[in-house]
Design a protein around this motif. Structure first.
Motif, PDB file in Angstrom:
ATOM      1  N   ARG A   1       0.814  -1.215   0.000  1.00 49.10           N
ATOM      2  CA  ARG A   1       0.000   0.000   0.000  1.00 49.10           C
ATOM      3  C   ARG A   1       0.846   1.263   0.000  1.00 49.10           C
ATOM      4  O   ARG A   1       0.526   2.232  -0.686  1.00 49.10           O
ATOM      5  CB  ARG A   1      -0.937   0.013   1.225  1.00 49.10           C
TER       6      ARG A   1
ATOM      7  N   TYR B   1       3.578   1.860  -1.381  1.00 45.05           N
ATOM      8  CA  TYR B   1       4.100   2.161  -2.718  1.00 45.05           C
ATOM      9  C   TYR B   1       2.981   2.625  -3.644  1.00 45.05           C
ATOM     10  O   TYR B   1       3.216   3.402  -4.567  1.00 45.05           O
ATOM     11  CB  TYR B   1       4.789   0.928  -3.309  1.00 45.05           C
ATOM     12  N   LEU B   2       1.788   2.139  -3.402  1.00 46.21           N
ATOM     13  CA  LEU B   2       0.654   2.563  -4.227  1.00 46.21           C
ATOM     14  C   LEU B   2       0.268   4.007  -3.933  1.00 46.21           C
ATOM     15  O   LEU B   2      -0.086   4.761  -4.838  1.00 46.21           O
ATOM     16  CB  LEU B   2      -0.555   1.651  -3.957  1.00 46.21           C
TER      17      LEU B   2
END
Length: 205
Positions: free
Chosen positions: A172, A174-175
């Motif tokens: 998450r 990195y998203l």
């Protein structure tokens, strides 16, 4: 057993051994860890380790119970004295979040067990570790109007929402790198509590 090893074995309690071997099991897993490795982590001989545990399987099962129960095994105590539904839901979430937040043992060991799917160990975890908190979460759900939710599914959802959030956190962030809170623990507690209460059809305020 040498006199030094015997003296060392006497100094180490069973809890000491569980504390020292848990990180090795978490890092390497059951199959890749030998009694010699575990004894070395404790600073004793394998013979001294066998003085406390009949075999590696018994040691591992007790490590699982020790690691998990100390994190979520006192759900009932945590809920004592809380009278409102909202407070009880928040406390359930807090206990579950605190089980995995910045803990290097709970989540890695749980991941391994779910991946390996050893039926004996899964049954041990279910009956000796998760049974009490699961029942307590189901009791919280009984405050809802009859027929709204299946209590067992509600308890499983509470576990999945909280533990699952941390399982996905490495991806998450990195998203949505710009949406990482300063206080992740509090942010997860607030989010899951509001989501749970909204989904249950009650006020999130």
């Amino acid at each position: 057993m040498s006199a030094v090893a015997e003296k060392s074995s006497r100094r180490l309690s069973k809890e000491d051994i569980l504390e020292r071997t848990a990180p090795l099991f978490a890092a390497e897993g059951y199959a890749a860890t030998s009694m010699r490795d575990l004894a070395r982590a404790c600073g004793i001989t394998p013979a001294a380790l066998y003085h406390h545990f009949t075999d590696k399987e018994q040691l591992y099962l007790e490590v699982l119970e020790y690691t998990f129960r100390r994190r979520i095994g006192r759900m009932g105590d945590a809920l004592q004295g809380l009278t409102t539904f909202e407070d009880r839901v928040r406390k359930v979430v807090e206990v579950l979040v605190d089980a995995v937040h910045e803990d290097e043992l709970f989540l890695p060991m749980l991941r391994r067990e779910l991946l390996v799917r050893d039926e004996k160990r899964l049954e041990y975890l279910a009956t000796r570790v998760f049974a009490e908190p699961f029942r307590e979460i189901m009791r919280v759900g009984r405050d809802l109007p009859p027929g709204n939710f299946r209590p067992s599914f509600l308890a499983a959802s509470a576990l999945a929402l909280t533990i699952g959030h941390y399982a996905l956190e490495p991806v998450r962030r990195y998203l949505m790198p710009s949406d990482t809170p300063d206080d992740l623990r509090q942010a997860v507690i607030d989010h899951v509590t509001k989501l749970a209460l909204h989904g249950m059809g009650t006020s999130a305020h």
